[in-house]
Design an enzyme around this catalytic site. Sequence first.
Site, PDB file in Angstrom:
ATOM      1  N   ASP A  87       1.623  48.212  20.531  1.00 42.29           N
ATOM      2  CA  ASP A  87       3.014  48.520  20.876  1.00 42.29           C
ATOM      3  C   ASP A  87       3.002  49.131  22.283  1.00 42.29           C
ATOM      4  O   ASP A  87       1.984  49.093  22.986  1.00 42.29           O
ATOM      5  CB  ASP A  87       3.660  49.425  19.814  1.00 42.29           C
ATOM      6  N   CYS A 106      -1.889  51.390  18.551  1.00 42.52           N
ATOM      7  CA  CYS A 106      -0.610  52.082  18.702  1.00 42.52           C
ATOM      8  C   CYS A 106      -0.938  53.532  19.060  1.00 42.52           C
ATOM      9  O   CYS A 106      -2.080  53.835  19.433  1.00 42.52           O
ATOM     10  CB  CYS A 106       0.274  51.946  17.464  1.00 42.52           C
ATOM     11  N   THR A 120      -1.207  56.366  17.306  1.00 49.37           N
ATOM     12  CA  THR A 120      -2.212  56.988  16.431  1.00 49.37           C
ATOM     13  C   THR A 120      -3.145  55.971  15.781  1.00 49.37           C
ATOM     14  O   THR A 120      -4.187  56.351  15.236  1.00 49.37           O
ATOM     15  CB  THR A 120      -1.519  57.740  15.273  1.00 49.37           C
ATOM     16  N   HIS A 124     -20.227  48.096   5.628  1.00 53.30           N
ATOM     17  CA  HIS A 124     -19.875  48.259   4.209  1.00 53.30           C
ATOM     18  C   HIS A 124     -18.560  47.600   3.823  1.00 53.30           C
ATOM     19  O   HIS A 124     -18.398  47.197   2.672  1.00 53.30           O
ATOM     20  CB  HIS A 124     -19.772  49.764   3.870  1.00 53.30           C
ATOM     21  N   HIS A 152     -22.099  45.710  -1.499  1.00 57.39           N
ATOM     22  CA  HIS A 152     -20.756  45.851  -0.902  1.00 57.39           C
ATOM     23  C   HIS A 152     -19.896  44.618  -1.143  1.00 57.39           C
ATOM     24  O   HIS A 152     -18.672  44.715  -1.170  1.00 57.39           O
ATOM     25  CB  HIS A 152     -20.873  46.152   0.593  1.00 57.39           C
TER      26      HIS A 152
END
Length: 152
Positions: free
Chosen positions: A10, A68, A70, A101, A136
């Site tokens: 963004d 973005c 955060t 993993h 995994h």
Amino acid sequence: MFSKIYIGSDHAGFQLKKIIIDYIINNFEIEVIDKGAYSENSCDYPDYAVEVCKEVQNTPNSAGILICGTGIGMSIVANKFENIRAALCTNSTMAKFARLHNNSNVLCLGSRIIGPETAKDIVQQFINTNFEGGRHQKRLEKIQSIEKKVNT
Ligand code: RB5
């Protein structure tokens, strides 16, 4: 190694996105496709998460990078897509284990949380680490079956 990386941001992630595109082009033989945003004008992160995740879903051996402020909004949206395993990473150890993993195929970064050098470090670790498989794999299959159940 991935052959294509789709990248999106963004307005908050726009500058870091430019840095990361240059970094990948200059250091890896990987095609980078910029899915926007193409300016720092205010926009909505879900729109770009959708653009990137649709491409990753449909392109074998590809990955996504979403940026973005955060990284949280991008990761929330990306993880709604079937077969997308988005990992919000703030250091290279997280990126390493997201690949080893979780076989993560979308890396989310927060431009207001980490600096460009840390971001490059995370990206190189994400690119250079392969899924470990083994025990995994069974866990990823459980995630797939949860996706199927919750989406019906
Ligand atoms: C935009 O101001 C900001 O909310 C966005 O970039 C992101 O941090 C959302 O999770």
